[in-house]
Motif scaffolding. Structure first.
Motif, short mmCIF file in Angstrom:
data_model
loop_
_atom_site.label_atom_id
_atom_site.label_comp_id
_atom_site.label_asym_id
_atom_site.label_seq_id
_atom_site.Cartn_x
_atom_site.Cartn_y
_atom_site.Cartn_z
N ARG A 1 -83.07 4.21 63.12
CA ARG A 1 -82.54 5.39 63.74
C ARG A 1 -82.70 6.70 63.20
N LYS A 2 -82.46 6.85 61.79
CA LYS A 2 -82.31 8.10 61.06
C LYS A 2 -83.95 8.38 60.82
N LEU A 3 -84.81 7.46 60.57
CA LEU A 3 -86.11 7.73 60.38
C LEU A 3 -86.56 8.37 61.72
N THR A 4 -86.38 7.58 62.45
CA THR A 4 -86.87 8.22 63.94
C THR A 4 -86.45 9.89 64.23
N GLU A 5 -85.42 10.05 63.98
CA GLU A 5 -84.68 11.21 64.28
C GLU A 5 -85.21 12.30 63.13
N LEU A 6 -85.49 11.77 62.13
CA LEU A 6 -86.20 12.79 60.90
C LEU A 6 -87.62 12.99 61.48
N ASN A 7 -88.48 11.99 61.98
CA ASN A 7 -89.72 12.19 62.33
C ASN A 7 -89.72 13.09 63.33
N GLN B 1 -77.80 -2.27 59.64
CA GLN B 1 -78.28 -1.43 58.66
C GLN B 1 -79.77 -0.89 58.99
N LYS C 1 -81.43 -1.12 61.74
CA LYS C 1 -81.28 -0.38 62.98
C LYS C 1 -80.91 1.12 62.80
N GLU C 2 -80.05 1.32 61.98
CA GLU C 2 -79.43 2.71 61.59
C GLU C 2 -80.61 3.43 60.60
N GLU C 3 -81.00 2.58 59.75
CA GLU C 3 -82.28 3.26 58.98
C GLU C 3 -83.35 3.75 59.75
#
Length: 515
Positions: free
Chosen positions: A222-228, A216, A218-220
């Motif tokens: 990943r999403k934060l990295t994509e958003l940034n 979870q 790790k997924e959070e």
């Protein structure tokens, strides 16, 4: 008896190894002309008494490296072999697993018969399918817990380690490392796995819960990295944390906050609600326009690619037509004894070559004009979208400043009201630090205004990042498009001239031989 001295991998050793491994059909050529290290995919350096790994930097495309049966003490100088899939370091003197971080494509790793006492240094080898660590110094079963992260691991060999003597060894491995097909040279059956998992059921439940939480997070991340990354591409990086940053990093505001904590907190929350409306609208607009800009870029690339395909097809048809008749005319020059026929053939060859040159250059001129029109259209559309983001961003930051000014006015009133109460003695049990803040009205007003200026400065910085980012991106993109087109045109013209010169040289040789 001859003794081989310990060695470091050197150029002579590498050259010899390449030649020895060369296909017999090209071995002689390889020895005479050499083989480009970049074309070497597999390299054997076993039984060479190698002490230190070095000088492999030219073999950047290796997929298989065999370094077994040497005296290597440290894994080093191979981290750049990013295409490596198979690595054999068995029968060496390695103590620590290290230097493998970049070898993310590795599927087969053999460290059999070394001096390793801990499993580590393989966190990024998530494609690992076969791992041999037998005949080392692994003792505790907890060492094997490290291997649970390798979801693709199917073959594992630990035989010959002290931990294998533990009566629970095989059950522990089969329970904790899912997906294994072979363990210590033996096929794994479903019944053994079921029995092992039953034995360690409590541990597995705890581990699976930990794994769930870790996944979870790790997924959070990943999403934060994509958003940034998305925000960075749209030049609004940091916009989500702007509100908290401008208060949290403001020392003046932190000093003023206790003066009227409850009232200030209420004002902050009102401020945040209004502020987030503006920020969310700005994010939506900027990201929407970023998508439009990406679509525009994709359309441009597709248009360029389609033009290239069409013009290349046209040029290839010309070349094929020319080559067909050139072969016929050259054959006449080789076989004919008729001087007039030879003269006519040479004349035709030269005329056809000249016509081909003119035709190819005419096509290129047309392409240059087409590319220029496409680039101008792209620049016009891309600039229009970019400027719309700039204008909207400037309007959004103007709204933020208005909200800030409103907050500043109400915050100032609250601070000064508290100051008046302090002067009248209406405040009870006030702390010394707060008393210092309220002791000087001018200083207090300056602190309030300084805090206001600090937040306005944050807006200026964020707005500048958006506006200058868009401007610089547009300038760099425009320059790159024009530079790429100029280089493409030069390359094509050189290509045409080189081909035509080659044809002229071929005709001259044929002409000399004909008479």
């Amino acid at each position: 008896m001859n003794t081989i001295e310990p060695s470091v991998i050197d150029d002579e050793q590498l050259k010899k190894a390449i030649n020895e491994q060369a296909n017999p059909e090209i071995a002689d050529i390889a020895r005479r002309e050499g083989i480009d290290p970049k074309e070497t995919l597999s390299l054997r350096l076993d039984y060479k008494n190698i002490l230190k790994i070095d000088n492999l930097c030219a073999f950047e495309n290796l997929t298989k490296l065999q370094l077994d049966n040497n005296i290597i003490e440290k894994i080093e100088n191979i981290n750049f072999l990013v295409h490596l899939q198979w690595l054999d370091l068995s029968f060496n003197n390695i103590v620590v697993i290290e230097g493998l971080e970049k070898l993310t494509k590795l599927t087969d790793l053999t460290l059999f018969n070394n001096r390793i006492n801990k499993l580590e240094g393989m966190d990024d080898l998530l494609s690992l399918n076969v791992f041999s660590i037998g005949n080392n110094n692994l003792s505790g079963l907890e060492n094997l817990a490290y291997l649970t992260k390798f979801e693709n691991l199917r073959v594992l060999n630990c035989a010959g380690n002290a931990l294998c003597k533990n009566s629970n060894y095989r059950h522990y491995v089969l329970a904790h490392i899912r997906g294994l097909k072979y363990l210590d040279y033996r096929l794994v059956d479903e019944e053994s796995i079921a029995a092992a998992r039953e034995k360690y059921i409590d541990d597995l439940i705890a581990l699976e819960e930990e794994e769930k939480i870790a996944n979870q997070k790790k997924e959070e991340l990943r999403k934060l990295t994509e958003l940034n990354a998305l925000h960075h591409s749209a030049h609004i990086e940091g916009i989500d944390t702007l509100f908290d940053d401008m208060f949290g990093t403001d020392p003046d505001f932190q000093r003023l906050l206790p003066v009227c904590l409850e009232r200030t907190t209420d004002l902050q929350e009102e401020y945040r609600a209004k502020f987030e409306v503006v920020v969310n609208e700005l994010k939506y607009f900027a990201l929407k326009k970023r998508t439009e800009m990406n679509d525009e870029m994709n359309s441009f690339n597709e248009c360029i690619q389609q033009t290239k395909i069409e013009t290349d097809g046209e040029c290839i048809a010309m070349l094929n037509h020319y080559s067909h008749f050139k072969k016929q005319l050259l054959r006449i020059l080789q076989t004919s004894r008729d001087t007039k026929e030879i003269d006519d053939a040479i004349k035709t060859l030269k005329e056809d070559t000249s016509k081909l040159s003119d035709s190819l250059m005419a096509v290129e001129m047309t392409v240059v004009e087409q590319y220029e029109d496409v680039i101008k259209e792209f620049e016009r559309n891309y600039t229009e979208v970019s400027m719309s983001v700039t204008e909207y961003g400037q309007g959004s930051f103007a709204r933020m400043r208005d909200i800030e000014n409103e907050f500043h006015e109400r915050f100032s009133e609250s601070i000064l009201l508290t100051f008046e109460r302090f002067n009248k003695g209406d405040l009870e049990e006030i702390e010394d630090e707060l008393r210092d803040v309220l002791s000087d009205k001018d200083q207090l007003v300056n602190t309030v205004n300084g805090s206001h200026d600090f937040r306005l400065g944050k807006f200026d910085h964020q707005e500048d990042a958006l506006v200058s980012g868009i401007t610089q991106e547009l300038e760099m993109l425009t320059k790159k498009l024009h530079d790429d087109e100029v280089q493409r045109d030069r390359d094509r013209v050189c290509e045409v001239f080189t081909f035509i010169d080659k044809c002229h040289a071929e005709i001259e040789v044929a002409e000399e031989n004909a008479y």
